[in-house]
Design a protein around this motif. Sequence first.
Motif, short mmCIF file in Angstrom:
data_model
loop_
_atom_site.label_atom_id
_atom_site.label_comp_id
_atom_site.label_asym_id
_atom_site.label_seq_id
_atom_site.Cartn_x
_atom_site.Cartn_y
_atom_site.Cartn_z
N SER A 180 -46.02 -15.50 3.72
CA SER A 180 -46.77 -14.01 4.04
C SER A 180 -45.80 -13.02 4.41
O SER A 180 -44.71 -13.67 5.01
N GLN A 206 -42.13 -3.32 19.30
CA GLN A 206 -40.82 -4.19 19.20
C GLN A 206 -39.89 -5.28 20.13
O GLN A 206 -40.56 -4.74 21.16
N GLY A 246 -41.48 -10.27 10.64
CA GLY A 246 -42.10 -8.77 10.61
C GLY A 246 -42.52 -9.36 12.57
O GLY A 246 -42.58 -9.90 12.66
N TRP A 247 -41.94 -8.32 13.41
CA TRP A 247 -42.31 -8.27 14.43
C TRP A 247 -43.63 -9.77 15.48
O TRP A 247 -43.75 -10.96 15.78
N THR A 280 -44.56 -4.95 3.61
CA THR A 280 -43.34 -4.99 2.68
C THR A 280 -43.66 -5.67 1.21
O THR A 280 -44.47 -6.24 1.04
C1 UDX Z 1 -44.08 -3.74 10.12
C2 UDX Z 1 -42.88 -3.88 9.70
O1 UDX Z 1 -43.24 -4.40 7.69
C3 UDX Z 1 -42.48 -4.91 10.69
O2 UDX Z 1 -40.92 -5.12 10.94
C4 UDX Z 1 -42.28 -4.51 12.28
O3 UDX Z 1 -41.76 -5.74 12.94
C5 UDX Z 1 -43.65 -4.12 12.32
O4 UDX Z 1 -44.71 -3.48 11.82
P1 UDX Z 1 -45.63 -5.72 9.09
O5 UDX Z 1 -45.11 -6.13 7.81
O6 UDX Z 1 -47.02 -6.31 8.45
O7 UDX Z 1 -44.95 -5.03 10.22
O8 UDX Z 1 -45.50 -7.55 9.85
P2 UDX Z 1 -45.66 -7.73 11.22
O9 UDX Z 1 -45.65 -7.15 11.90
O10 UDX Z 1 -45.56 -9.22 10.67
O11 UDX Z 1 -47.72 -7.67 11.33
C6 UDX Z 1 -48.80 -8.33 10.15
C7 UDX Z 1 -49.60 -8.76 10.83
O12 UDX Z 1 -50.41 -9.23 9.60
C8 UDX Z 1 -48.99 -10.32 11.53
O13 UDX Z 1 -50.18 -10.09 12.62
C9 UDX Z 1 -50.32 -11.07 10.63
O14 UDX Z 1 -51.15 -11.94 11.45
C10 UDX Z 1 -51.45 -10.54 10.03
N1 UDX Z 1 -51.21 -11.40 8.95
C11 UDX Z 1 -50.75 -11.11 7.70
C12 UDX Z 1 -52.63 -11.78 8.24
O15 UDX Z 1 -53.79 -11.54 9.26
N2 UDX Z 1 -53.22 -12.17 7.16
C13 UDX Z 1 -52.15 -12.17 5.35
O16 UDX Z 1 -52.39 -12.84 5.09
C14 UDX Z 1 -50.81 -11.75 6.19
#
Ligand code: UDX
Length: 470
Positions: free
Chosen positions: A285, A143, A365-366, A290
């Motif tokens: 997204s 984070q 998300g981070w 979530t």
């Molecule tokens: C979780 C928590 O929900 C978040 O609050 C915390 O900061 C990190 O852990 P997540 O909800 O999956 O993560 O969100 P995020 O950290 O934004 O990661 C999502 C990842 O999936 C990103 O790297 C994004 O590039 C990837 N993604 C998302 C894709 O590659 N394709 C998609 O269609 C959607």
Amino acid sequence: SDGLPPSYLMSTSHKAHCLILPFQGQSHINPMLQFSKRLQSKRVKITIALTKSFLKNMKELPTSVSIEAISDGYDDGGRDQAGSFVAYVTRFKEIGSDTLSQLIQKLANSGCPVNCIVYDPFLPWAVEVAKNFGLISAAFFTQNCAVDNIYYHAHKGVIKLPPTQDDEEILIPGFLSTIEASDVPTFVIVPEAERILEMLVNQFSNLDKVDWVLINSFYELEKQVIDYMSKIYPIKTIGPTIPSMYLDKRLHDDKEYGLSVFKPMTNECLNWLNHQPINSVVYVSFGSITNLEAEQMLELAWGLKNSNNNFLWVVRSTEESKLPKNVLEELKLTSGNNKGLVVSWCSQLQVLEHESTGCFLTHCGWNSTLEAISLGVPMVTMPQWADQPTNAKLVKDIWEIGVRAKQDEKGIVRREIIEECIKLVMEEEKGKLIRENAKKWKEMARNAVDEGGSSDKNIEEFVSKLVTIS
Ligand code: UDX
């Protein structure tokens, strides 16, 4: 493309060997993988330890690093098998310590013994393993520093929560300004999340024993809070942790993002984006875990349509049933003046990098936030839980690269608010500064990892200390 790792990774004369221990989840593993590739390019050997249960679910593994299996005590089903998150973490500590130690012993005979453990502080027991073997240890916080700072003060008992009113202002030492309860990570204020908060504050329980604290951010982004935390811990920012090909382009062929159980519909997205005008698409997204309420999905669908902009919306297959079929149909390609594409997963970096993408409607998300910053895409934020409200606060008030779509008393963001926020960020004069700031931060993100930038210098320093101490 020929199945071989890029040439910069083929060096056999290593200066040191880092064992990387991520928490088992794609949002934790991927930033550590990107950091690993930076270390490898500086001739540090990398081994990433992943659990057997996690490995089982992966259809494809990264080719750029060496991967070894350890056990979390739930080899068949991982976290699902454990029943609860807390049960999972507890057993992982017991079994993980043993299997990680066995792995270090095995690697001792490999010609290049391990010198250092870089671990996710969700697994603080790794420090004890490192100490038992006389190894250097580095905590890797996935984070940002502002969020870590809040958990640190929860650990110290400085933040007195929950607050009596929603809009009560909270002063957090080291933070840039006072914040409201709705901006604080939900685990700190929701009483039912007590056990998760316990784990989050435990990240700091033995942090005084580590040699380094690495943070997935960059100095320019969070100067004040990094300066504050650096007086307490040996902090080094090393981000943004996205592949070099999207940033400084110094690591050739480095496009590989990392691990995911989802399969991206890359060609479909890119073909579609290629046919849209520049800056015309809202990318939507909510990350990998979530879930939205059905009512929220519907409001979002109409907010997108009414905004009259094109949109590319990632609806994971488990979320799809929340959208009525007729609504989905109406939203798709032929509807009204604007065009929508709904996919189950995409290659997010390619979408954010695409010139047709004009704004990112995100849960904050981070990883997603840092990717949008790195690729200069302004944001409409709809934080749901965990650290997301704090990230949204930073996006809106500190970096000024987005707006927050506010929930009503039922916790739902209504279609009118969504429409208004999208229009502001995409096209209105009021959003001009936001769009300009997004471009500015993109430049700063690239500079941080480019040669001589703040994160590059920190990684260099980390490597040279590693070599000296080794
Ligand atoms: C979780 C928590 O929900 C978040 O609050 C915390 O900061 C990190 O852990 P997540 O909800 O999956 O993560 O969100 P995020 O950290 O934004 O990661 C999502 C990842 O999936 C990103 O790297 C994004 O590039 C990837 N993604 C998302 C894709 O590659 N394709 C998609 O269609 C959607």
